[in-house]
Design a protein around this motif. Sequence first.
Motif, mmCIF file in Angstrom:
data_model
loop_
_atom_site.group_PDB
_atom_site.id
_atom_site.type_symbol
_atom_site.label_atom_id
_atom_site.label_comp_id
_atom_site.label_asym_id
_atom_site.label_seq_id
_atom_site.Cartn_x
_atom_site.Cartn_y
_atom_site.Cartn_z
ATOM 1 N N TRP A 273 0.805 -1.213 0.000
ATOM 2 C CA TRP A 273 0.000 0.000 0.000
ATOM 3 C C TRP A 273 0.843 1.271 0.000
ATOM 4 N N VAL A 274 2.017 1.214 0.592
ATOM 5 C CA VAL A 274 2.933 2.349 0.479
ATOM 6 C C VAL A 274 3.263 2.592 -0.986
ATOM 7 N N CYS A 275 3.551 1.508 -1.709
ATOM 8 C CA CYS A 275 3.883 1.635 -3.131
ATOM 9 C C CYS A 275 2.685 2.132 -3.936
ATOM 10 N N TYR A 276 1.497 1.613 -3.630
ATOM 11 C CA TYR A 276 0.283 2.029 -4.359
ATOM 12 C C TYR A 276 -0.005 3.512 -4.125
ATOM 13 N N HIS A 277 -0.015 3.911 -2.857
ATOM 14 C CA HIS A 277 -0.297 5.320 -2.552
ATOM 15 C C HIS A 277 0.810 6.228 -3.088
ATOM 16 N N ARG A 278 2.033 5.725 -3.116
ATOM 17 C CA ARG A 278 3.141 6.497 -3.696
ATOM 18 C C ARG A 278 2.885 6.719 -5.188
ATOM 19 N N ALA A 279 2.399 5.683 -5.879
ATOM 20 C CA ALA A 279 2.094 5.821 -7.307
ATOM 21 C C ALA A 279 1.012 6.881 -7.524
ATOM 22 N N VAL A 280 -0.046 6.809 -6.712
ATOM 23 C CA VAL A 280 -1.123 7.799 -6.815
ATOM 24 C C VAL A 280 -0.580 9.203 -6.561
ATOM 25 N N TYR A 281 0.273 9.317 -5.543
ATOM 26 C CA TYR A 281 0.854 10.625 -5.201
ATOM 27 C C TYR A 281 1.670 11.186 -6.374
ATOM 28 N N GLU A 282 2.474 10.318 -7.002
ATOM 29 C CA GLU A 282 3.287 10.773 -8.136
ATOM 30 C C GLU A 282 2.398 11.245 -9.292
ATOM 31 N N PHE A 283 1.289 10.569 -9.523
ATOM 32 C CA PHE A 283 0.368 10.985 -10.585
ATOM 33 C C PHE A 283 -0.257 12.344 -10.260
ATOM 34 N N THR A 284 -0.635 12.547 -8.974
ATOM 35 C CA THR A 284 -1.246 13.834 -8.606
ATOM 36 C C THR A 284 -0.251 14.982 -8.762
ATOM 37 N N LYS A 285 1.022 14.681 -8.641
ATOM 38 C CA LYS A 285 2.064 15.700 -8.817
ATOM 39 C C LYS A 285 2.508 15.801 -10.281
ATOM 40 N N GLU A 286 1.813 15.047 -11.151
ATOM 41 C CA GLU A 286 2.073 15.044 -12.599
ATOM 42 C C GLU A 286 3.480 14.542 -12.937
ATOM 43 N N ARG A 287 3.997 13.680 -12.054
ATOM 44 C CA ARG A 287 5.273 13.015 -12.339
ATOM 45 C C ARG A 287 4.923 11.619 -12.867
ATOM 46 N N TYR A 288 4.479 11.605 -14.083
ATOM 47 C CA TYR A 288 3.859 10.402 -14.647
ATOM 48 C C TYR A 288 4.836 9.239 -14.822
ATOM 49 N N HIS B 132 -3.676 5.722 -16.610
ATOM 50 C CA HIS B 132 -2.537 6.565 -17.000
ATOM 51 C C HIS B 132 -1.691 5.906 -18.088
ATOM 52 N N ARG B 133 -2.295 4.989 -18.809
ATOM 53 C CA ARG B 133 -1.571 4.216 -19.817
ATOM 54 C C ARG B 133 -0.880 5.112 -20.857
ATOM 55 N N ASN B 134 -1.517 6.211 -21.211
ATOM 56 C CA ASN B 134 -0.971 7.083 -22.254
ATOM 57 C C ASN B 134 0.382 7.683 -21.876
ATOM 58 N N TYR B 135 0.720 7.650 -20.595
ATOM 59 C CA TYR B 135 1.982 8.223 -20.146
ATOM 60 C C TYR B 135 3.100 7.176 -20.081
ATOM 61 N N ALA B 136 2.760 5.900 -20.345
ATOM 62 C CA ALA B 136 3.747 4.822 -20.255
ATOM 63 C C ALA B 136 4.592 4.759 -21.527
ATOM 64 N N SER B 137 5.836 4.350 -21.377
ATOM 65 C CA SER B 137 6.720 4.166 -22.527
ATOM 66 C C SER B 137 6.370 2.849 -23.218
ATOM 67 N N GLU B 138 6.900 2.649 -24.408
ATOM 68 C CA GLU B 138 6.655 1.397 -25.125
ATOM 69 C C GLU B 138 7.169 0.202 -24.332
ATOM 70 N N ALA B 139 8.338 0.356 -23.743
ATOM 71 C CA ALA B 139 8.917 -0.735 -22.947
ATOM 72 C C ALA B 139 8.026 -1.061 -21.750
ATOM 73 N N GLN B 140 7.486 -0.029 -21.103
ATOM 74 C CA GLN B 140 6.604 -0.253 -19.943
ATOM 75 C C GLN B 140 5.301 -0.921 -20.367
ATOM 76 N N ILE B 141 4.770 -0.520 -21.508
ATOM 77 C CA ILE B 141 3.534 -1.141 -22.009
ATOM 78 C C ILE B 141 3.775 -2.608 -22.354
ATOM 79 N N GLN B 142 4.904 -2.886 -22.989
ATOM 80 C CA GLN B 142 5.225 -4.271 -23.324
ATOM 81 C C GLN B 142 5.351 -5.127 -22.066
#
Length: 444
Positions: free
Chosen positions: A376-391, A424-434
């Motif tokens: 949950w630390v990792c999950y909430h950290r991910a949400v926090y990064e998205f809210t700060k637009e650090r995609y 937030h898929r549109n912000y992922a790189s090709e490598a991350q999507i793969q």
Amino acid sequence: MRVNNRSLRLEIEDQMKLHGYNLNKAAELTGINAGNLSMVLNGRARAMTIGQLDALAQIFGKTPGWLYELYTEECISDNKVSRPRLIPYLVRCVETGRVDCIEPMVSKILDNPKNVSIIFAAAEKLFENERLEESAYFYQLVVDNIKDSFSEFMAISQYRLFLIAQGTDEEKNWKSVIQFEPFRRRLPEYLQLAALLKLAKVSYSLEKWDEVEKFAQELSELSSILYKLKMVEEVSVERHLVYYFGMGLLFEGAVLEKRGLYQEAKTVVQHYADLSWFEPLNESGWQDVERFKVYAQANLYTLEVFMGNDGILNEYADYLESLDQLNETLSGLETIIKSANTHGFCIDHVLQRFAGAIGQFDCFLDDLINSRRYLWVCYHRAVYEFTKERYENGIKETLFCISLCLEMKRYEDLARCVALFEKHRNYASEAQIQYYESIRLWVV
């Protein structure tokens, strides 16, 4: 003289001749009293113990478990069972890998249902020696062969099986709770305390809040009753009674916190902030009292942050740092990051401050409760990064969460993480999507 007895002793006599040992020499090398060894080898007055057989095997250069298949007549003769010889024999069969000897002996023992106590004693010895998987076989035999479901042997065996079953497989953990729960009140008081605490912990890790509340209240109530009956010293076996009383309150407060009832939770926390009145307290008890002071202070900070008080963030961070306990840092950061997402705090300075500790959290992967907190630390950290637009950071954290969910088999949480990635898929790189697509295919 019985065939097996003669065979056992003839094998030993042959080895003594082969090595040139007379009775006195064999006694000297094994440390067995010469008179006792003489009576054992001649089959007069006393049977051989498994320890004596092991000592003889050692001086003959034989592997552990030598002649165990011939030892049965030392344990059972004329339909009489020798408990003092059978229990160590069964334990040694496990320890030496002579599992081939166990089932035939168990079958003979259970010809008389009353002998199930021997199986239970062997299981307890193995459990005590931390041979958990092996002890589970014997505990299951007890469960399968006792008809009285109110038997103490039955209750303790079910409790041990519940403990042995615990791991990172949540489905298995929950099944073990369901299996054991009906037997919890049939345990001796000192074990009932430990069992209720373990049930509360497992239920907490599974986010079964109603069950946590039930077991926590039972733990507090039982502790209070035993305290009023002045049974503090009698039941303070595994831990001091004050520990169980405090843990009951701690979990009651935790459930209130999870339900968003922060003021009510504060009241409960204040109850275990000072347990110095709980007498008599030995050294262990005083240590627990001090430990609950720490828990209370940390949880009061937690409740303040959850209620939106960002003015104490630095004070809370100072406190966590002063504790220098990685599990407390993990718990505190879960609170801080989740609250930041709820109330819009900026916590970049806190994350930077604890970057080193965060990098060590993977040590909790096999921990029942802290593994969930880590996720949950990792999950909430991910949400926090998205809210700060650090995609980029958000996508990276989300993919890591997905991998953690798979490793811990937390499929409900996996669905949340997948939904977060898709959002937030549109912000992922090709490598991350793969990488993401490869995981999805693997899950399917």
